[in-house]
Design an enzyme around this catalytic site. Structure first.
Site, PDB file in Angstrom:
ATOM      1  N   LYS A  22       0.835  -1.220   0.000  1.00 34.10           N
ATOM      2  CA  LYS A  22       0.000   0.000   0.000  1.00 34.10           C
ATOM      3  C   LYS A  22       0.862   1.260   0.000  1.00 34.10           C
ATOM      4  CE  LYS A  22      -1.797   1.586   4.075  1.00 34.10           C
ATOM      5  NZ  LYS A  22      -1.535   3.006   4.361  1.00 34.10           N
ATOM      6  N   ASN A  23       1.805   1.320   0.934  1.00 31.07           N
ATOM      7  CA  ASN A  23       2.559   2.571   1.093  1.00 31.07           C
ATOM      8  C   ASN A  23       3.611   2.784   0.010  1.00 31.07           C
ATOM      9  OD1 ASN A  23       0.982   3.226   3.227  1.00 31.07           O
ATOM     10  ND2 ASN A  23       2.465   2.643   4.805  1.00 31.07           N
ATOM     11  N   ARG A  94      -4.159  10.893   3.949  1.00 31.89           N
ATOM     12  CA  ARG A  94      -3.019  11.778   4.156  1.00 31.89           C
ATOM     13  C   ARG A  94      -1.973  11.652   3.056  1.00 31.89           C
ATOM     14  NH1 ARG A  94      -1.697  14.335   8.527  1.00 31.89           N
ATOM     15  NH2 ARG A  94       0.426  14.076   7.804  1.00 31.89           N
ATOM     16  N   CYS A 118      -4.701  13.001  12.488  1.00 37.12           N
ATOM     17  CA  CYS A 118      -5.547  11.829  12.363  1.00 37.12           C
ATOM     18  C   CYS A 118      -5.472  11.078  13.671  1.00 37.12           C
ATOM     19  CB  CYS A 118      -5.156  10.971  11.175  1.00 37.12           C
ATOM     20  SG  CYS A 118      -3.664  10.053  11.433  1.00 37.12           S
ATOM     21  N   ARG A 123       0.667  14.505  13.165  1.00 34.65           N
ATOM     22  CA  ARG A 123       1.208  14.301  11.818  1.00 34.65           C
ATOM     23  C   ARG A 123       1.432  15.622  11.076  1.00 34.65           C
ATOM     24  NH1 ARG A 123      -1.291   8.872   9.297  1.00 34.65           N
ATOM     25  NH2 ARG A 123       0.763   8.768   8.375  1.00 34.65           N
ATOM     26  N   ASP A 308       4.085   0.372  12.175  1.00 33.65           N
ATOM     27  CA  ASP A 308       2.895  -0.217  11.554  1.00 33.65           C
ATOM     28  C   ASP A 308       2.683  -1.678  11.955  1.00 33.65           C
ATOM     29  OD1 ASP A 308       2.427   2.190  10.333  1.00 33.65           O
ATOM     30  OD2 ASP A 308       3.208   1.597   8.376  1.00 33.65           O
ATOM     31  N   ARG A 400      -8.963  -0.190   3.939  1.00 31.29           N
ATOM     32  CA  ARG A 400      -8.010   0.786   3.410  1.00 31.29           C
ATOM     33  C   ARG A 400      -6.677   0.112   3.123  1.00 31.29           C
ATOM     34  NH1 ARG A 400      -6.448   5.099   7.065  1.00 31.29           N
ATOM     35  NH2 ARG A 400      -4.996   5.149   5.352  1.00 31.29           N
TER      36      ARG A 400
HETATM   37  N1  EPU Z   1       6.480  14.477  11.171  1.00 31.28           N
HETATM   38  C1  EPU Z   1       6.622  15.812  11.516  1.00 31.28           C
HETATM   39  N2  EPU Z   1       6.755  16.728  10.502  1.00 31.28           N
HETATM   40  C2  EPU Z   1       6.758  16.371   9.193  1.00 31.28           C
HETATM   41  C3  EPU Z   1       6.611  15.005   8.846  1.00 31.28           C
HETATM   42  C4  EPU Z   1       6.470  14.074   9.869  1.00 31.28           C
HETATM   43  O1  EPU Z   1       6.633  16.164  12.695  1.00 31.28           O
HETATM   44  O2  EPU Z   1       6.886  17.250   8.335  1.00 31.28           O
HETATM   45  C5  EPU Z   1       6.334  13.475  12.254  1.00 31.28           C
HETATM   46  C6  EPU Z   1       4.946  12.823  12.216  1.00 31.28           C
HETATM   47  O3  EPU Z   1       3.996  13.614  12.905  1.00 31.28           O
HETATM   48  C7  EPU Z   1       5.210  11.492  12.867  1.00 31.28           C
HETATM   49  C8  EPU Z   1       6.642  11.164  12.457  1.00 31.28           C
HETATM   50  O4  EPU Z   1       7.223  12.409  12.026  1.00 31.28           O
HETATM   51  O5  EPU Z   1       5.121  11.597  14.253  1.00 31.28           O
HETATM   52  C9  EPU Z   1       6.763  10.127  11.346  1.00 31.28           C
HETATM   53  O6  EPU Z   1       6.089  10.562  10.194  1.00 31.28           O
HETATM   54  P1  EPU Z   1       6.491  10.134   8.722  1.00 31.28           P
HETATM   55  O7  EPU Z   1       6.486  11.368   7.889  1.00 31.28           O
HETATM   56  O8  EPU Z   1       7.713   9.279   8.725  1.00 31.28           O
HETATM   57  O9  EPU Z   1       5.251   9.214   8.325  1.00 31.28           O
HETATM   58  P2  EPU Z   1       4.253   9.391   7.114  1.00 31.28           P
HETATM   59  O10 EPU Z   1       4.980   9.610   5.853  1.00 31.28           O
HETATM   60  O11 EPU Z   1       3.175  10.349   7.493  1.00 31.28           O
HETATM   61  C10 EPU Z   1       4.278   6.844   6.514  1.00 31.28           C
HETATM   62  C11 EPU Z   1       3.264   5.758   6.338  1.00 31.28           C
HETATM   63  C12 EPU Z   1       2.674   5.362   7.675  1.00 31.28           C
HETATM   64  C13 EPU Z   1       3.824   4.892   8.565  1.00 31.28           C
HETATM   65  C14 EPU Z   1       4.890   5.986   8.682  1.00 31.28           C
HETATM   66  C15 EPU Z   1       6.110   5.568   9.475  1.00 31.28           C
HETATM   67  C16 EPU Z   1       2.382   6.192   4.142  1.00 31.28           C
HETATM   68  C17 EPU Z   1       1.223   6.575   3.312  1.00 31.28           C
HETATM   69  N3  EPU Z   1       2.202   6.208   5.456  1.00 31.28           N
HETATM   70  O12 EPU Z   1       3.579   7.944   7.098  1.00 31.28           O
HETATM   71  O13 EPU Z   1       1.788   4.274   7.433  1.00 31.28           O
HETATM   72  O14 EPU Z   1       3.327   4.574   9.847  1.00 31.28           O
HETATM   73  O15 EPU Z   1       5.332   6.378   7.362  1.00 31.28           O
HETATM   74  O16 EPU Z   1       6.702   4.448   8.922  1.00 31.28           O
HETATM   75  O17 EPU Z   1       3.438   5.850   3.630  1.00 31.28           O
HETATM   76  C18 EPU Z   1      -0.065   2.866   7.818  1.00 31.28           C
HETATM   77  O18 EPU Z   1       0.183   2.313   6.739  1.00 31.28           O
HETATM   78  O19 EPU Z   1      -0.898   2.390   8.650  1.00 31.28           O
HETATM   79  C19 EPU Z   1       0.639   4.105   8.161  1.00 31.28           C
HETATM   80  C20 EPU Z   1       0.202   4.944   9.097  1.00 31.28           C
END
Ligand code: EPU
Length: 422
Positions: A22-23, A94, A118, A123, A308, A400
């Site tokens: 998915k991701n 997101r 969320c 996030r 995850d 999802r």
């Molecule tokens: N963060 C910030 N500022 C930013 C970006 C992130 O503070 O500009 C913080 C977030 O709030 C969070 C942490 O950094 O506390 C990690 O966020 P990250 O950006 O690494 O995660 P993401 O890109 O929002 C993706 C996956 C998530 C997975 C995380 C961590 C996708 C679509 N989502 O999220 O997947 O948990 O990386 O590996 O790729 C899921 O599939 O259930 C899921 C939530």
């Protein structure tokens, strides 16, 4: 609304095919905006999130055809007809925020709704925006939207990330493919999904080195072209189905499973007692006789233990022979499964980012629900061994990210069914 009914039914045996990630696919779909030629993706999972992101991309002018029963997606962004991704679409997913980098790089302008928080945490997107500013974009926040513009194009820059954010690394990397000059992302995310995105961009003509390490170097090019790219196996689906036989007993072969996608998780599974073997077709996980051993885990960016899989691991630790401590360091509110597991008879105490789980001999089925995808699936896993019937409500979260979970689990002997809601 549909729900899933699970009844503890003894050991699981057989094979489960692992779907595309998915991701990964969500990020590859956004990359289609970078070129006026077709991007074809294969090994695509059939998930609700893909439909949602397709709506976002179509609203920007990208044409999308589903082929081979949804297993192949052909995306064609010959012309971007809009530069605005609406709140109504972005709030549902997101990952839609990942259209920002590609759209800005291709069109010199992008207006994307701020995604908002969320259930699992606030996030923030500050690192995404900081990265694009370093690449020369002007960023303004107005009426809940990010207005990004770079009418003369983006310029390569050094981007040091304060945390190895997956989304920020990916937005920065895609934007930098069309920037003038060299971009260096430091403290970059090393997740397999980010590496897979880089591989796709390289197949489209981008010049990227170091993806999968802490430093990614991108040499901007004038344009990208079409490509065909296969989506890597979903390591979180794989980890989820590795835990299933540990909870229920038995031995399950995960078709397409790969250890290199889950190094720390596999180690922790072995500490818990799982027998993991690489087979010609993937991985086999067997629960040996005797109890599950308690294991402490701390979630970390890749190659550490994935956030995850924390909820699913907790479901397993609920049945362990002793006390385990799970520490969540990535998201501030990712223990929503704990109170639901308590309703099934688990012993879990949560203090801030730490959950202490004391294993119990038996749990009981109950009506449960969760407000995020991984929390929901952890309740199904617990239900595989709970006495009586577990009804997991709000199944749309599961849909999802898990393709036909009830079919995959019943094929290996679980007593699980979907009940259609009104
Ligand atoms: N963060 C910030 N500022 C930013 C970006 C992130 O503070 O500009 C913080 C977030 O709030 C969070 C942490 O950094 O506390 C990690 O966020 P990250 O950006 O690494 O995660 P993401 O890109 O929002 C993706 C996956 C998530 C997975 C995380 C961590 C996708 C679509 N989502 O999220 O997947 O948990 O990386 O590996 O790729 C899921 O599939 O259930 C899921 C939530």
């Amino acid at each position: 609304m549909d729900s899933i009914l699970v009844r503890g039914n003894g050991a699981l045996n057989g094979q489960i095919p692992i779907a595309g990630a998915k991701n990964t696919v969500l990020k590859l779909m956004c990359a289609a905006l970078l070129t006026d030629e077709p991007l074809t993706l294969t090994n695509v999972p059939r998930l609700a999130d893909i439909r949602t992101l397709s709506d976002v991309l179509e609203s920007l002018g990208c044409e999308i055809a589903q082929l081979a029963n949804g297993r192949v997606l052909a995306l064609n962004a010959t012309q971007l007809t809009s530069h605005k991704a609406d709140y109504d679409l972005v709030r549902k997913l997101r990952a839609s925020f990942n259209v920002l980098g590609p759209m800005l790089a291709r069109a010199g302008e992008a207006i994307v709704s701020m995604p908002g928080g969320c259930a699992i945490g606030a996030r923030a997107v500050d690192m995404h925006l900081d990265a694009l500013e370093r690449l020369g974009a002007t960023i303004e926040l107005k009426d809940g939207y990010v207005h990004a513009s770079a009418p003369k194009g983006l310029k390569g820059a050094e981007i040091p990330l304060r945390f190895a954010s997956v989304g920020a690394t990916e937005n920065a990397m895609t934007a930098a493919t069309l920037a003038k000059g060299t971009t260096v992302i430091k403290n970059a995310a090393r997740e397999p999904d980010t590496k897979a995105l880089a591989d796709c961009l390289i197949a489209m003509g981008a010049q990227i080195e170091g993806a999968g390490t802490e430093t990614i170097t991108i040499q901007g090019v004038d344009s990208l072209h079409g490509a065909t790219q296969a989506v890597i196996p979903d390591r979180i689906e794989m980890g989820t189905f590795m835990i299933a036989p540990m909870i229920a007993g038995g031995s399950v072969e995960l078709l397409g499973g790969r250890l290199d996608l889950i190094p720390s998780f596999a180690e922790k599974m072995q500490e818990a007692g799982a027998i993991i073997e690489e087979t010609k077709l993937g991985l086999r996980v067997t629960k040996p006789d005797g109890p599950i051993k308690p294991v402490n885990v701390t979630t970390e960016p890749f190659p550490g233990f994935p956030t995850d899989l924390q909820a699913q691991f907790m479901a397993m630790m609920c049945f362990a022979d002793g006390v385990s401590v799970l520490e969540e360091t990535i998201f501030e509110n990712r223990f929503m499964h704990a109170p639901e597991l308590l309703r099934m008879g688990a012993h879990v105490e949560v203090h801030g980012g730490t959950a202490t789980v004391t294993g119990v001999d038996k749990m009981n089925g109950a009506q449960v629900m969760a407000t995020d995808l991984r929390a929901s699936v952890s309740l199904i896993l617990a239900g595989l061994r709970a006495e009586g019937e577990t009804q997991v409500n709000r199944v749309y979260h599961l849909d999802r990210g898990y393709e036909r979970i009830e079919e995959k689990l019943s094929a290996v002997g679980a007593n699980i069914e979907r009940v259609k809601g009104s």
